[in-house]
Write a protein that holds these residues in place. Structure first.
Motif, PDB file in Angstrom:
ATOM      1  N   HIS A  56      41.033 -78.415 -10.378  1.00 37.56           N
ATOM      2  CA  HIS A  56      40.166 -79.559 -10.677  1.00 37.56           C
ATOM      3  C   HIS A  56      39.301 -79.897  -9.458  1.00 37.56           C
ATOM      4  O   HIS A  56      38.108 -80.182  -9.591  1.00 37.56           O
ATOM      5  CB  HIS A  56      41.020 -80.758 -11.096  1.00 37.56           C
ATOM      6  CG  HIS A  56      40.232 -81.968 -11.441  1.00 37.56           C
ATOM      7  ND1 HIS A  56      39.427 -82.042 -12.553  1.00 37.56           N
ATOM      8  CD2 HIS A  56      40.108 -83.164 -10.804  1.00 37.56           C
ATOM      9  CE1 HIS A  56      38.847 -83.216 -12.600  1.00 37.56           C
ATOM     10  NE2 HIS A  56      39.242 -83.922 -11.547  1.00 37.56           N
ATOM     11  N   ASN A  60      35.102 -79.614  -9.145  1.00 39.43           N
ATOM     12  CA  ASN A  60      34.303 -80.810  -8.904  1.00 39.43           C
ATOM     13  C   ASN A  60      33.408 -80.710  -7.672  1.00 39.43           C
ATOM     14  O   ASN A  60      32.654 -81.621  -7.392  1.00 39.43           O
ATOM     15  CB  ASN A  60      35.205 -82.038  -8.784  1.00 39.43           C
ATOM     16  CG  ASN A  60      35.761 -82.453 -10.120  1.00 39.43           C
ATOM     17  OD1 ASN A  60      35.181 -82.151 -11.169  1.00 39.43           O
ATOM     18  ND2 ASN A  60      36.881 -83.139 -10.106  1.00 39.43           N
ATOM     19  N   ASN A  62      30.254 -79.871  -5.979  1.00 33.85           N
ATOM     20  CA  ASN A  62      28.916 -79.625  -6.518  1.00 33.85           C
ATOM     21  C   ASN A  62      27.887 -79.612  -5.401  1.00 33.85           C
ATOM     22  O   ASN A  62      28.203 -79.789  -4.227  1.00 33.85           O
ATOM     23  CB  ASN A  62      28.569 -80.663  -7.585  1.00 33.85           C
ATOM     24  CG  ASN A  62      28.692 -82.079  -7.063  1.00 33.85           C
ATOM     25  OD1 ASN A  62      28.627 -82.305  -5.873  1.00 33.85           O
ATOM     26  ND2 ASN A  62      28.864 -83.035  -7.948  1.00 33.85           N
TER      27      ASN A  62
END
Length: 113
Positions: A56, A60, A62
């Motif tokens: 996760h 995430n 970015n």
């Protein structure tokens, strides 16, 4: 021809037998040390929950996090990269035992490859 091949193969097998004992011994010692470190440090394989959390977190990441980098961060990264490159190049020089290129002996009139 067959006798040369047989003698060469015999020599190869004998050389393998000569190094077998030290290799096996060193592998057993390394395994025992690794086992002791594993137990002393309380190491364990990651759980499924830890795998999911890591996945996760990676998903995430970015482009916004890269856009927030400052010049100071870029300078620090450049210095670390330059240090790593310098240590690599010093290792290359030490490994070659020559500052530039490899020392290749010149081949005389009876030279072999």
């Amino acid at each position: 021809m067959a006798s040369r091949f047989t003698s060469a193969l015999s020599g190869f097998v004998n050389s393998l037998a000569a190094i077998q004992r030290p290799v096996v011994y060193n592998a057993k010692v390394a395994a025992e040390i690794a086992k002791q470190v594993y137990v002393k440090e309380g190491l364990a394989f990651p759980t499924a929950k830890q795998f999911a959390e890591t996945r996760h977190a990676v998903e995430n990441v970015n482009i916004k996090s890269f856009k927030s980098l400052q010049l100071k961060d870029l300078a620090k990264g450049s210095v670390v990269a330059a240090e790593a490159l310098t240590f690599f190049l010093i290792g290359e020089v030490v490994g070659r035992r020559s500052l530039i290129g490899y020392n290749v002996p010149s081949v005389g009139k009876h030279g072999h490859h």
